[in-house]
Design an enzyme around this catalytic site. Sequence first.
Site, mmCIF file in Angstrom:
data_model
loop_
_atom_site.group_PDB
_atom_site.id
_atom_site.type_symbol
_atom_site.label_atom_id
_atom_site.label_comp_id
_atom_site.label_asym_id
_atom_site.label_seq_id
_atom_site.Cartn_x
_atom_site.Cartn_y
_atom_site.Cartn_z
ATOM 1 N N PRO A 2 -105.841 -4.106 28.561
ATOM 2 C CA PRO A 2 -106.683 -4.276 29.749
ATOM 3 C C PRO A 2 -108.155 -4.343 29.363
ATOM 4 O O PRO A 2 -108.635 -3.511 28.599
ATOM 5 C CB PRO A 2 -106.396 -3.027 30.591
ATOM 6 N N GLU A 3 -108.820 -5.353 29.874
ATOM 7 C CA GLU A 3 -110.250 -5.509 29.633
ATOM 8 C C GLU A 3 -110.996 -5.115 30.910
ATOM 9 O O GLU A 3 -110.376 -4.772 31.909
ATOM 10 C CB GLU A 3 -110.553 -6.964 29.244
ATOM 11 N N HIS A 91 -92.038 5.980 30.931
ATOM 12 C CA HIS A 91 -93.436 5.884 30.504
ATOM 13 C C HIS A 91 -94.446 6.269 31.581
ATOM 14 O O HIS A 91 -95.631 6.008 31.440
ATOM 15 C CB HIS A 91 -93.722 4.473 29.987
ATOM 16 N N ARG A 113 -97.520 2.722 25.359
ATOM 17 C CA ARG A 113 -98.013 2.966 23.993
ATOM 18 C C ARG A 113 -98.857 4.222 23.880
ATOM 19 O O ARG A 113 -99.219 4.638 22.781
ATOM 20 C CB ARG A 113 -98.765 1.729 23.486
ATOM 21 N N ARG A 158 -131.429 -7.304 14.576
ATOM 22 C CA ARG A 158 -130.004 -7.323 14.226
ATOM 23 C C ARG A 158 -129.601 -8.693 13.691
ATOM 24 O O ARG A 158 -129.611 -9.676 14.410
ATOM 25 C CB ARG A 158 -129.162 -6.923 15.445
#
Length: 277
Positions: A2-3, A91, A113, A158
């Site tokens: 999931p983002e 789960h 997971r 950077r």
Amino acid sequence: MPELPEVEVTRRGVAPHIEGRTVREVILRRDGLRWPFPEDLPAALAGKAVLATGRRGKYLLIHFDTGTLIIHLGMSGHLRVLPTDIPAQKHDHFDMVVDGPDGLQVLRMTDPRRFGAVLWHPREEGELDEHLLLRGLGVEPLGPEFTGKLLWEQTRTRSAAIKQVLMAGDIVVGVGNIYCSESLFRAGINPKTAANRISAARYDRLAQAIRDVLSEAIVQGGSTLRDFISVNGQSGYFQQTYFVYDRAGVPCRICGAPVRQIKQGQRSTFYCVNCQK
Ligand code: ZN
């Protein structure tokens, strides 16, 4: 995984079912996920009303007057709101039972997971922004602080590749691997370009591309997952149409050249050599 858009769609999906409701019970079915569950969580939340939901990066926040529940979906987690008579499956690790207008409902976290997290930040421990997991985070990409000017200012020293600088999350959060490749494509910036070599004008385009890509994903995800809170509804992550992500060797949608795939910091980057300079 999931983002940010999935987390935001999840927040918008569960918010109307939990905001303003009172917690009746919290059920923990194991000791924890990525980190141990707070042992006193059931006692801390019982009888407390959910004031509001929020999000910081990929952390979903549930605010109470006594503190904030911090939820991360990890690699495979998702949240649904269900009737309380749906038995927990293998789960399903965390339940928060709330009073609803039609009786009790349960906010249930499933995480095969187990890289997710459920943590509690008591109000007396100080500002939420100072929480160990939140204090190093960059600005929100959809908030007013995120601009091309900020990107330009924060990258002057950077010299790392722009893809990796964005992914680091200390300037702006939520630009994960997929959205990073897609945003750089839309802005016409080669992902290998040193961050301090990109002009202010190009950073303006990049900031706009990041906002657009994430906003579109939220809109699309919202429609895809309209019924994700229902028992039989979709609970997975949404698939979108990408310009370059996961399209190695396939003709670029703009110029027709084959999309290239490279590794940057162990992660795959997809880009078009013609369209991105
Ligand atoms: Zn192209």
